[in-house]
Write a protein that holds these residues in place. Structure first.
Motif, short mmCIF file in Angstrom:
data_model
loop_
_atom_site.label_atom_id
_atom_site.label_comp_id
_atom_site.label_asym_id
_atom_site.label_seq_id
_atom_site.Cartn_x
_atom_site.Cartn_y
_atom_site.Cartn_z
N THR A 134 0.85 -1.21 0.00
CA THR A 134 0.00 0.00 0.00
C THR A 134 0.88 1.25 0.00
OG1 THR A 134 -0.03 0.30 2.40
CG2 THR A 134 -1.67 -1.21 1.49
N THR A 135 0.23 2.40 -0.15
CA THR A 135 1.00 3.66 -0.13
C THR A 135 1.16 4.18 1.30
OG1 THR A 135 -1.08 4.81 -0.51
CG2 THR A 135 0.30 4.43 -2.43
N ASP A 136 0.52 3.57 2.25
CA ASP A 136 0.60 4.01 3.65
C ASP A 136 2.05 3.91 4.16
OD1 ASP A 136 0.52 4.28 6.37
OD2 ASP A 136 -1.16 2.90 6.68
N GLN A 137 2.59 5.02 4.62
CA GLN A 137 4.01 5.09 5.06
C GLN A 137 4.30 4.10 6.19
OE1 GLN A 137 6.17 6.78 3.36
NE2 GLN A 137 4.58 7.78 2.14
N HIS A 138 3.29 3.79 7.00
CA HIS A 138 3.52 2.94 8.17
C HIS A 138 3.27 1.45 7.88
CE1 HIS A 138 3.92 6.65 10.25
NE2 HIS A 138 2.74 7.04 9.80
N ASP A 139 2.81 1.15 6.70
CA ASP A 139 2.52 -0.23 6.33
C ASP A 139 3.76 -0.82 5.65
OD1 ASP A 139 1.59 -2.60 5.36
OD2 ASP A 139 -0.15 -1.77 4.32
N HIS A 140 4.43 -1.77 6.31
CA HIS A 140 5.68 -2.30 5.76
C HIS A 140 5.50 -3.59 4.96
CE1 HIS A 140 7.75 0.85 7.80
NE2 HIS A 140 7.23 0.49 8.95
N ARG A 141 4.25 -3.98 4.74
CA ARG A 141 4.02 -5.21 3.98
C ARG A 141 4.39 -5.02 2.51
NH1 ARG A 141 -2.07 -6.16 4.97
NH2 ARG A 141 -1.97 -3.89 4.84
N LEU A 142 4.92 -6.09 1.92
CA LEU A 142 5.31 -6.03 0.50
C LEU A 142 4.42 -6.96 -0.32
CD1 LEU A 142 9.21 -6.19 0.86
CD2 LEU A 142 7.80 -4.17 0.49
N THR A 143 4.42 -6.74 -1.63
CA THR A 143 3.73 -7.66 -2.53
C THR A 143 4.61 -7.83 -3.78
OG1 THR A 143 1.64 -8.13 -3.66
CG2 THR A 143 2.36 -5.84 -3.67
N GLN A 144 4.18 -8.70 -4.68
CA GLN A 144 4.97 -8.93 -5.89
C GLN A 144 4.15 -8.60 -7.12
OE1 GLN A 144 6.07 -13.06 -5.62
NE2 GLN A 144 7.91 -12.59 -4.45
N ARG A 320 13.00 16.64 1.15
CA ARG A 320 12.82 15.68 2.22
C ARG A 320 12.96 14.29 1.61
NH1 ARG A 320 7.50 15.48 3.47
NH2 ARG A 320 6.93 17.18 2.07
N THR A 321 13.44 13.34 2.40
CA THR A 321 13.60 11.96 1.90
C THR A 321 12.25 11.34 1.58
OG1 THR A 321 15.46 11.78 3.40
CG2 THR A 321 14.58 9.71 2.52
N TYR A 322 12.18 10.61 0.46
CA TYR A 322 10.97 9.82 0.21
C TYR A 322 11.34 8.41 -0.20
CZ TYR A 322 11.59 10.91 -4.84
OH TYR A 322 12.08 11.06 -6.11
N LYS A 323 10.43 7.51 0.04
CA LYS A 323 10.70 6.11 -0.26
C LYS A 323 10.22 5.80 -1.67
CE LYS A 323 10.93 1.78 1.87
NZ LYS A 323 10.46 0.99 2.96
N LEU A 328 6.23 4.95 -6.22
CA LEU A 328 5.91 4.16 -7.41
C LEU A 328 4.48 3.60 -7.33
CD1 LEU A 328 6.87 2.71 -10.03
CD2 LEU A 328 7.75 0.88 -8.58
N VAL A 329 4.14 3.06 -6.17
CA VAL A 329 2.81 2.45 -6.01
C VAL A 329 1.74 3.55 -6.07
CG1 VAL A 329 1.34 1.22 -4.36
CG2 VAL A 329 3.65 0.41 -4.82
N HIS A 330 2.05 4.69 -5.52
CA HIS A 330 1.13 5.83 -5.57
C HIS A 330 0.86 6.20 -7.04
CE1 HIS A 330 -0.63 9.71 -4.76
NE2 HIS A 330 -0.60 9.47 -3.47
N ARG A 331 1.94 6.29 -7.82
CA ARG A 331 1.80 6.61 -9.24
C ARG A 331 0.97 5.56 -9.98
NH1 ARG A 331 5.06 10.13 -12.37
NH2 ARG A 331 5.21 11.99 -11.11
N PHE A 332 1.26 4.31 -9.68
CA PHE A 332 0.55 3.22 -10.35
C PHE A 332 -0.94 3.31 -10.05
CE2 PHE A 332 -0.98 -1.29 -9.84
CZ PHE A 332 -1.26 -1.47 -11.19
N ASN A 333 -1.28 3.55 -8.79
CA ASN A 333 -2.70 3.63 -8.43
C ASN A 333 -3.39 4.80 -9.10
OD1 ASN A 333 -2.31 1.45 -6.80
ND2 ASN A 333 -2.25 2.60 -4.88
#
Ligand code: AKG
Ligand code: FE2
Length: 352
Positions: A134-144, A320-323, A328-333
């Protein structure tokens, strides 16, 4: 694509002039000094590094010749792309991209909320590609994300994969030259891409457009990654905005050359010393056009920020630093659906 429906129509200030300025001045850089080996002896390539540095500073856009990518491979993928897009819409829609992975066919991309006059097939460089869930900064789950195979023409997937390998090799070489031009070690950028890069290849088809003065093949935008390597056919259409003159300039195709443009990540890494240029694609009423960009993107966990070596008290960090993965996921959505708000931009991370 038949009529130019309202969703395609650009606001008057963004409509193209169909007789734009020709860019004779866009630098053309001969890569023969490095085409067959890695950059091992910096002194033998000083001239080349200077050329790259000034092209990046003035334009962020240049063409390269003697780049080492086998011509036969490029011809194969170009032919495959024509055959793929030559199928019926029904066939192409069988390999449509989904909400869960960006790989596949689609013909409804929007840039800045106006629909682009094009159809596209996207293919990931790494299968699977690791990204945040997800795009949520606090959500560290990954997907493929995984690739969708084009079933036609036969063996097209193999051709695409072989071509991507060449694109990666060239991208690494270009990043070395860019690093040297900034006074950094040649391999300074390598770590961001060695493991789990999120790069992908796009096949673009711009059909003839009955009202080319109202729509665009791709609306004005900057590429979000580190750099883009573009193969375009002999039909013109790509335009770049020159930083200083604020004018749209048409890039003249040079047979077998590649067009390189810097992306937003290099702009942030260099703290704006090199900028990611704004560009767009103009369509025409008579000819269809094909292009194949390769987007060189780092691993999802990359924390994008100005490089320590390039900032100091006189030139403090402007971002400011961004991940990268979240961006990328934000753009894709947002590209996937038409949204009321604009896309996420590096501008959102600007501090000064
Ligand atoms: O088709 C082209 O010439 C450029 C396409 C482009 O800018 C993109 O896909 O990001
Ligand atoms: Fe682009």
């Amino acid at each position: 694509m038949g009529e130019v429906e309202p969703g395609f129509i650009q606001e008057p200030e963004h409509r193209p002039k169909l007789h734009s300025l020709q860019a004779e001045k866009i630098p053309v850089i001969d890569l023969s000094p490095i085409s067959n080996h890695a950059v091992s002896d910096p002194s033998s390539i000083e001239g080349l590094v200077k050329e790259i540095g000034s092209a990046c500073k003035e334009w962020g856009f240049f063409q390269v010749t003697n780049h080492g990518v086998p011509l036969s491979l490029r011809q194969n993928i170009e032919k495959g792309s024509r055959m793929f897009f030559g199928q019926t819409l029904e066939e192409k829609r069988k390999v449509r991209r989904s909400e869960f992975s960006p790989s596949g066919y689609y013909e409804t991309e929007h840039t800045k909320n106006v629909r682009d006059w094009k159809e596209v097939f996207d293919f990931l460089a790494k299968d699977p590609t690791l990204v945040p869930l997800t795009t949520d900064q606090h959500d560290h789950r990954l997907t493929q994300w995984t690739n969708t195979s084009p079933p036609y023409p036969p063996h097209f997937r193999d051709i695409i994969e072989e071509y991507i390998e060449e694109m990666e090799k060239l991208s690494f070489k270009l990043m070395e030259l860019i690093a040297l031009s900034l006074g950094l070690e040649a391999k300074r950028f390598e770590e961001f891409f060695m493991k789990d890069q999120t790069s992908f290849l796009r096949l673009n088809h711009y059909p003839p457009c009955p009202n080319p003065h109202l729509a665009l093949g791709v609306g004005r935008h900057k590429d979000p990654g580190a750099l883009t390597i573009l193969s375009q056919d002999e039909v013109e259409g790509l335009e770049v905005k020159h930083k200083a003159h604020e004018q749209w300039i048409r890039i003249k195709p040079i047979p077998n050359a590649y067009i390189i443009n810097l992306g937003d990540i290099v702009q942030v890494w260099t703290n704006d010393a090199f900028e990611s240029p704004e560009h767009r694609v103009v369509v025409n009423s008579k000819k269809e056009r094909f292009s194949i960009p390769f987007f060189f993107f780092p691993a999802q966990e990359t924390e994008v920020k100005p490089l320590e070596e390039l900032i100091n008290d006189q030139n403090p960090s402007k971002y400011r630093t961004y991940k990268w993965g979240k961006f990328l996921v934000h753009r894709f959505n947002t590209n996937f659906k038409k949204h009321k708000v604009g896309n996420i931009q590096i501008h959102d991370f600007k501090t000064r």
